[in-house]
Design a protein around this motif. Structure first.
Motif, PDB file in Angstrom:
ATOM      1  N   GLU A  52      48.509  30.214  61.380  1.00 17.98           N
ATOM      2  CA  GLU A  52      49.447  31.342  61.251  1.00 17.98           C
ATOM      3  C   GLU A  52      50.218  31.581  62.551  1.00 17.98           C
ATOM      4  O   GLU A  52      51.300  32.152  62.549  1.00 17.98           O
ATOM      5  CB  GLU A  52      48.759  32.626  60.787  1.00 17.98           C
ATOM      6  N   TYR A  53      49.680  31.131  63.659  1.00 16.61           N
ATOM      7  CA  TYR A  53      50.358  31.238  64.949  1.00 16.61           C
ATOM      8  C   TYR A  53      51.377  30.107  65.117  1.00 16.61           C
ATOM      9  O   TYR A  53      52.467  30.309  65.625  1.00 16.61           O
ATOM     10  CB  TYR A  53      49.306  31.182  66.057  1.00 16.61           C
ATOM     11  N   VAL A  54      51.012  28.907  64.646  1.00 19.69           N
ATOM     12  CA  VAL A  54      51.856  27.722  64.782  1.00 19.69           C
ATOM     13  C   VAL A  54      53.145  27.860  63.983  1.00 19.69           C
ATOM     14  O   VAL A  54      54.232  27.637  64.476  1.00 19.69           O
ATOM     15  CB  VAL A  54      51.082  26.455  64.345  1.00 19.69           C
ATOM     16  N   GLY A  55      53.032  28.232  62.717  1.00 15.91           N
ATOM     17  CA  GLY A  55      54.216  28.338  61.876  1.00 15.91           C
ATOM     18  C   GLY A  55      54.427  27.078  61.066  1.00 15.91           C
ATOM     19  O   GLY A  55      53.514  26.310  60.872  1.00 15.91           O
ATOM     20  N   PRO A  56      55.623  26.872  60.596  1.00 20.03           N
ATOM     21  CA  PRO A  56      56.889  27.457  61.047  1.00 20.03           C
ATOM     22  C   PRO A  56      57.101  28.877  60.519  1.00 20.03           C
ATOM     23  O   PRO A  56      56.588  29.245  59.467  1.00 20.03           O
ATOM     24  CB  PRO A  56      57.946  26.510  60.476  1.00 20.03           C
ATOM     25  N   HIS A  57      57.864  29.633  61.306  1.00 19.24           N
ATOM     26  CA  HIS A  57      58.219  31.009  60.970  1.00 19.24           C
ATOM     27  C   HIS A  57      59.732  31.116  60.857  1.00 19.24           C
ATOM     28  O   HIS A  57      60.456  30.568  61.685  1.00 19.24           O
ATOM     29  CB  HIS A  57      57.725  31.971  62.061  1.00 19.24           C
ATOM     30  N   GLN A  58      60.163  31.831  59.849  1.00 22.61           N
ATOM     31  CA  GLN A  58      61.599  32.060  59.658  1.00 22.61           C
ATOM     32  C   GLN A  58      61.967  33.351  60.385  1.00 22.61           C
ATOM     33  O   GLN A  58      61.488  34.419  60.027  1.00 22.61           O
ATOM     34  CB  GLN A  58      61.946  32.168  58.170  1.00 22.61           C
ATOM     35  N   ILE A  59      62.791  33.236  61.408  1.00 19.52           N
ATOM     36  CA  ILE A  59      63.146  34.381  62.248  1.00 19.52           C
ATOM     37  C   ILE A  59      64.611  34.737  62.034  1.00 19.52           C
ATOM     38  O   ILE A  59      65.478  33.868  62.045  1.00 19.52           O
ATOM     39  CB  ILE A  59      62.884  34.067  63.736  1.00 19.52           C
ATOM     40  N   VAL A  60      64.867  36.030  61.852  1.00 21.79           N
ATOM     41  CA  VAL A  60      66.231  36.551  61.747  1.00 21.79           C
ATOM     42  C   VAL A  60      66.448  37.500  62.918  1.00 21.79           C
ATOM     43  O   VAL A  60      65.651  38.408  63.157  1.00 21.79           O
ATOM     44  CB  VAL A  60      66.469  37.286  60.405  1.00 21.79           C
ATOM     45  N   VAL A  61      67.533  37.265  63.660  1.00 22.56           N
ATOM     46  CA  VAL A  61      67.882  38.085  64.815  1.00 22.56           C
ATOM     47  C   VAL A  61      69.177  38.827  64.493  1.00 22.56           C
ATOM     48  O   VAL A  61      70.156  38.217  64.067  1.00 22.56           O
ATOM     49  CB  VAL A  61      68.062  37.215  66.084  1.00 22.56           C
ATOM     50  N   LYS A  62      69.151  40.154  64.677  1.00 23.89           N
ATOM     51  CA  LYS A  62      70.339  40.995  64.475  1.00 23.89           C
ATOM     52  C   LYS A  62      70.580  41.797  65.738  1.00 23.89           C
ATOM     53  O   LYS A  62      69.643  42.395  66.283  1.00 23.89           O
ATOM     54  CB  LYS A  62      70.152  41.934  63.282  1.00 23.89           C
ATOM     55  N   ASN A  63      71.808  41.778  66.200  1.00 23.49           N
ATOM     56  CA  ASN A  63      72.183  42.490  67.429  1.00 23.49           C
ATOM     57  C   ASN A  63      71.279  42.119  68.607  1.00 23.49           C
ATOM     58  O   ASN A  63      70.890  42.964  69.403  1.00 23.49           O
ATOM     59  CB  ASN A  63      72.182  43.997  67.209  1.00 23.49           C
ATOM     60  N   GLY A  64      70.904  40.830  68.672  1.00 22.39           N
ATOM     61  CA  GLY A  64      70.126  40.330  69.797  1.00 22.39           C
ATOM     62  C   GLY A  64      68.642  40.626  69.760  1.00 22.39           C
ATOM     63  O   GLY A  64      67.920  40.299  70.690  1.00 22.39           O
ATOM     64  N   ILE A  66      64.907  40.602  67.310  1.00 28.23           N
ATOM     65  CA  ILE A  66      64.286  40.056  66.105  1.00 28.23           C
ATOM     66  C   ILE A  66      64.192  41.152  65.060  1.00 28.23           C
ATOM     67  O   ILE A  66      63.638  42.225  65.304  1.00 28.23           O
ATOM     68  CB  ILE A  66      62.901  39.464  66.405  1.00 28.23           C
ATOM     69  N   SER A  67      64.740  40.865  63.907  1.00 29.60           N
ATOM     70  CA  SER A  67      64.755  41.817  62.800  1.00 29.60           C
ATOM     71  C   SER A  67      63.590  41.545  61.841  1.00 29.60           C
ATOM     72  O   SER A  67      62.820  42.442  61.520  1.00 29.60           O
ATOM     73  CB  SER A  67      66.093  41.706  62.069  1.00 29.60           C
ATOM     74  N   THR A  68      63.487  40.288  61.408  1.00 30.96           N
ATOM     75  CA  THR A  68      62.414  39.929  60.481  1.00 30.96           C
ATOM     76  C   THR A  68      61.785  38.589  60.865  1.00 30.96           C
ATOM     77  O   THR A  68      62.423  37.736  61.476  1.00 30.96           O
ATOM     78  CB  THR A  68      62.919  39.829  59.018  1.00 30.96           C
ATOM     79  N   VAL A  69      60.521  38.458  60.484  1.00 29.21           N
ATOM     80  CA  VAL A  69      59.788  37.199  60.598  1.00 29.21           C
ATOM     81  C   VAL A  69      59.193  36.923  59.229  1.00 29.21           C
ATOM     82  O   VAL A  69      58.503  37.781  58.665  1.00 29.21           O
ATOM     83  CB  VAL A  69      58.683  37.266  61.669  1.00 29.21           C
ATOM     84  N   ASN A  70      59.521  35.776  58.676  1.00 32.06           N
ATOM     85  CA  ASN A  70      59.051  35.388  57.339  1.00 32.06           C
ATOM     86  C   ASN A  70      59.388  36.439  56.286  1.00 32.06           C
ATOM     87  O   ASN A  70      58.597  36.724  55.397  1.00 32.06           O
ATOM     88  CB  ASN A  70      57.549  35.093  57.360  1.00 32.06           C
ATOM     89  N   GLY A  71      60.548  37.058  56.432  1.00 30.69           N
ATOM     90  CA  GLY A  71      61.038  38.015  55.449  1.00 30.69           C
ATOM     91  C   GLY A  71      60.516  39.433  55.598  1.00 30.69           C
ATOM     92  O   GLY A  71      60.931  40.321  54.868  1.00 30.69           O
ATOM     93  N   ALA A  72      59.617  39.673  56.539  1.00 33.71           N
ATOM     94  CA  ALA A  72      59.055  41.018  56.753  1.00 33.71           C
ATOM     95  C   ALA A  72      59.544  41.567  58.087  1.00 33.71           C
ATOM     96  O   ALA A  72      59.810  40.801  59.015  1.00 33.71           O
ATOM     97  CB  ALA A  72      57.531  40.956  56.741  1.00 33.71           C
ATOM     98  N   PRO A  73      59.649  42.892  58.200  1.00 28.70           N
ATOM     99  CA  PRO A  73      60.056  43.473  59.490  1.00 28.70           C
ATOM    100  C   PRO A  73      59.141  42.982  60.609  1.00 28.70           C
ATOM    101  O   PRO A  73      57.924  42.874  60.432  1.00 28.70           O
ATOM    102  CB  PRO A  73      59.895  44.980  59.277  1.00 28.70           C
ATOM    103  N   TYR A  74      59.749  42.671  61.760  1.00 30.31           N
ATOM    104  CA  TYR A  74      58.979  42.117  62.881  1.00 30.31           C
ATOM    105  C   TYR A  74      58.141  43.180  63.562  1.00 30.31           C
ATOM    106  O   TYR A  74      58.605  44.260  63.878  1.00 30.31           O
ATOM    107  CB  TYR A  74      59.911  41.472  63.900  1.00 30.31           C
ATOM    108  N   ASN A  75      56.877  42.836  63.787  1.00 34.41           N
ATOM    109  CA  ASN A  75      55.935  43.689  64.482  1.00 34.41           C
ATOM    110  C   ASN A  75      55.193  42.794  65.466  1.00 34.41           C
ATOM    111  O   ASN A  75      54.504  41.854  65.055  1.00 34.41           O
ATOM    112  CB  ASN A  75      54.969  44.326  63.471  1.00 34.41           C
ATOM    113  N   LYS A  76      55.316  43.057  66.770  1.00 34.07           N
ATOM    114  CA  LYS A  76      54.702  42.209  67.791  1.00 34.07           C
ATOM    115  C   LYS A  76      53.195  42.087  67.634  1.00 34.07           C
ATOM    116  O   LYS A  76      52.595  41.150  68.117  1.00 34.07           O
ATOM    117  CB  LYS A  76      55.031  42.739  69.192  1.00 34.07           C
TER     118      LYS A  76
END
Length: 141
Positions: A52-64, A66-76
């Motif tokens: 789960e750490y390796v991935g691959p992960h689908q990352i979406v960046v908005k306004n610089g 990270i907005s989502t990771v794997n379709g869910a809101p990003y939480n560090k």
């Protein structure tokens, strides 16, 4: 002949010594020139890590950011570990270069400057301390 020698010396006098850029710095500069704030990509770590750490992960960046990771809101704090924007990953790569690894592989996209695949081995005598990153499916949104 004296004129030619004079012109040669004059041309050297106007030159400055420039520090060479490492690949991460040069590519960060290229990335920054593009001023891309909205993009997506697939991110994979190359390491001896939980899947789960390796991935691959689908990352979406908005306004610089990270907005989502794997379709869910990003939480560090998520189980995926810390994810990076392209500029953040380029800074991580630069820090790894500064550690003077015994082996490294650096590949960057020539148009945008993002890393396509990088890999670092910090010690030949230690197993499983290597780390790498791969980016595929990059898209400006």
């Amino acid at each position: 002949m004296k004129k030619l020698l004079f012109l040669f010396c004059l041309s050297l006098w106007g030159c400055k010594t420039v520090e060479p850029l490492d690949d991460a710095t040069a590519n960060l500069n290229l990335w920054n020139e593009k001023k891309i704030e909205n993009y997506s990509f697939s991110f994979k770590r190359v390491c001896f890590c939980p899947l789960e750490y390796v991935g691959p992960h689908q990352i979406v960046v908005k306004n610089g950011k990270i907005s989502t990771v794997n379709g869910a809101p990003y939480n560090k704090a998520e189980r995926y570990g810390v994810m990076y924007t392209i500029p953040e990953l380029l800074q991580v790569i630069k820090a790894n270069i500064d550690r003077k690894p015994v082996k490294q592989t650096l590949n960057f996209n020539p148009t945008y400057g993002y890393p396509t695949s990088v890999f670092f081995d910090f010690s030949e005598m230690i197993a499983d301390e290597e780390i790498g990153y791969e980016i595929t499916n990059f898209k400006v949104n």
